[in-house]
Design an enzyme around this catalytic site. Structure first.
Site, PDB file in Angstrom:
ATOM      1  N   LYS A  26     -30.901  26.934  12.396  1.00 28.00           N
ATOM      2  CA  LYS A  26     -30.793  25.271  12.867  1.00 28.00           C
ATOM      3  C   LYS A  26     -29.846  25.176  13.632  1.00 28.00           C
ATOM      4  CE  LYS A  26     -27.372  22.849  10.219  1.00 28.00           C
ATOM      5  NZ  LYS A  26     -26.474  23.821   9.674  1.00 28.00           N
TER       6      LYS A  26
ATOM      7  N   GLY B 112       0.738  -1.162  -0.140  1.00 27.33           N
ATOM      8  CA  GLY B 112      -0.043  -0.045  -0.037  1.00 27.33           C
ATOM      9  C   GLY B 112       0.934   1.123   0.103  1.00 27.33           C
TER      10      GLY B 112
ATOM     11  N   ARG C 242     -27.385  21.720  15.591  1.00 24.97           N
ATOM     12  CA  ARG C 242     -26.540  20.503  14.946  1.00 24.97           C
ATOM     13  C   ARG C 242     -26.203  19.971  16.253  1.00 24.97           C
ATOM     14  NH1 ARG C 242     -24.372  18.816  10.318  1.00 24.97           N
ATOM     15  NH2 ARG C 242     -24.199  20.787   9.282  1.00 24.97           N
TER      16      ARG C 242
ATOM     17  N   ALA D 250     -25.834  15.598   2.862  1.00 23.51           N
ATOM     18  CA  ALA D 250     -27.006  16.175   2.084  1.00 23.51           C
ATOM     19  C   ALA D 250     -28.410  16.463   3.284  1.00 23.51           C
ATOM     20  CB  ALA D 250     -27.472  15.631   0.885  1.00 23.51           C
TER      21      ALA D 250
END
Length: 317
Positions: free
Chosen positions: A198, A44, A200, A230
């Site tokens: 709003k 990796g 949160r 969204a």
């Protein structure tokens, strides 16, 4: 656009995050992408080979640090180191989307400021300039001690809406933090603004409270810098319709669109979502509601102006 850019000391390279955008930027400048391969060892570890001389050149590396964020940041750091050791004259990072930008302050005790850490990593690796687009907080510019050109997506998004000739518009910010952005678009479209107030309760969970401003019977345009899951934007759109808006459009610069985002947008009251290609939109995230605009001409023009020592601020008008 020039058919071919006259100065051969300007070189544009792309890493893995957004090759199509890098090709469009190079094409706008009138050059081709530099030759380099980005591969991984079996464990990796990232390996980068630059396959042409860049001694004494001004190199521009295009890399949005979108998902997988950590891989893209590591690719960029290793590329910067390779360029520095190959004697590039300047190493200019073109980072349309700046990952970790939302971790820009300590909101609670014992939290990191990861946006500052990323800035330190880029500088320590050897970046001499950063060109970015719509940082989540403009103050992130102050995390850098090298020049930073902070381009804006509002003109591109506004021009799209101007072609639609809406009547009775209102530009709505989905939260208090985005009011400045909404005001810029409102000034361009000569419309009033609204704000969704709003709370949160925890990350990626939004709860709409009330709407400030008159939206009754108007066409509302929600504008944000990033749309991630969204949740915020679809709750806001549905609240606008419930409170009397005629129809709702949404737009953002950076379409992160993770998790349930596409399903939420498809099931929401949003009529059309306008995004830019700062982050590539894979096939599984495409939707009939989404319209993509290109930031390549803006970034290409900025690169030409930086290279030719001209003002970049003219691009903000």
């Amino acid at each position: 656009m020039a058919s071919s850019y006259k100065d051969r000391s300007l070189k544009v390279f792309s890493l893995n995050s957004n090759r199509q955008l890098a090709e469009d930027i190079a094409s706008h400048i009138g050059t081709t992408l530099g030759e380099c391969t980005v591969s991984a060892f079996s464990d990796g570890e990232i390996q980068i080979n630059i396959e042409e001389s860049i001694r004494g050149c001004d190199v521009y590396v295009v890399q949005s640090t979108c998902a997988p964020v950590n891989t893209h940041i590591m690719e960029l750091l290793i590329m910067i180191d390779a360029l520095k050791r190959a004697s590039a004259r300047s190493i200019n990072i073109v980072m349309p989307y700046y990952g970790y930008a939302r971790q820009d302050r300590k909101a609670r005790s014992r939290e990191p400021i990861a946006a500052k850490l990323v800035a330190d990593l880029l500088e320590t690796a050897g970046a001499s300039r950063v060109i970015t687009l719509d940082l989540h907080a403009p103050q992130i510019q102050g995390f850098f001690n090298v020049p930073i050109d902070h381009l804006q997506g509002v003109p591109i998004l506004s021009n799209y809406f101007e072609t639609k000739s809406f009547e009775d518009l209102v530009i709505v910010s989905p939260d208090h933090g985005g009011v400045t952005r909404a005001r810029k678009m409102a000034d361009r479209l000569k419309a009033p603004i609204g704000i969704i107030d709003k709370r949160r309760p925890r990350p990626n969970v939004a709860e709409v409270m009330n709407i400030v401003g008159n939206i009754e019977g108007k066409t509302a345009i929600l504008i944000d810098d990033i749309i991630d899951t969204a949740g915020t934007i679809t709750l806001a759109a549905n609240a606008l319709i419930e409170n009397g808006a005629k129809e709702v459009y949404a737009c953002c610069t950076h379409p992160v669109l993770s998790g349930p985002a596409i399903e939420r947008i498809d099931n929401s009251k949003i009529k059309e979502l306008i995004i830019t290609n700062s982050i590539p939109l894979p096939e599984d995230k495409q939707s009939e509601k989404i319209t993509e605009l290109s930031v390549a001409p803006l970034i290409g023009e900025a690169i030409i102006r930086i290279h030719e020592l001209q003002s970049v601020s003219i691009l903000f008008d």
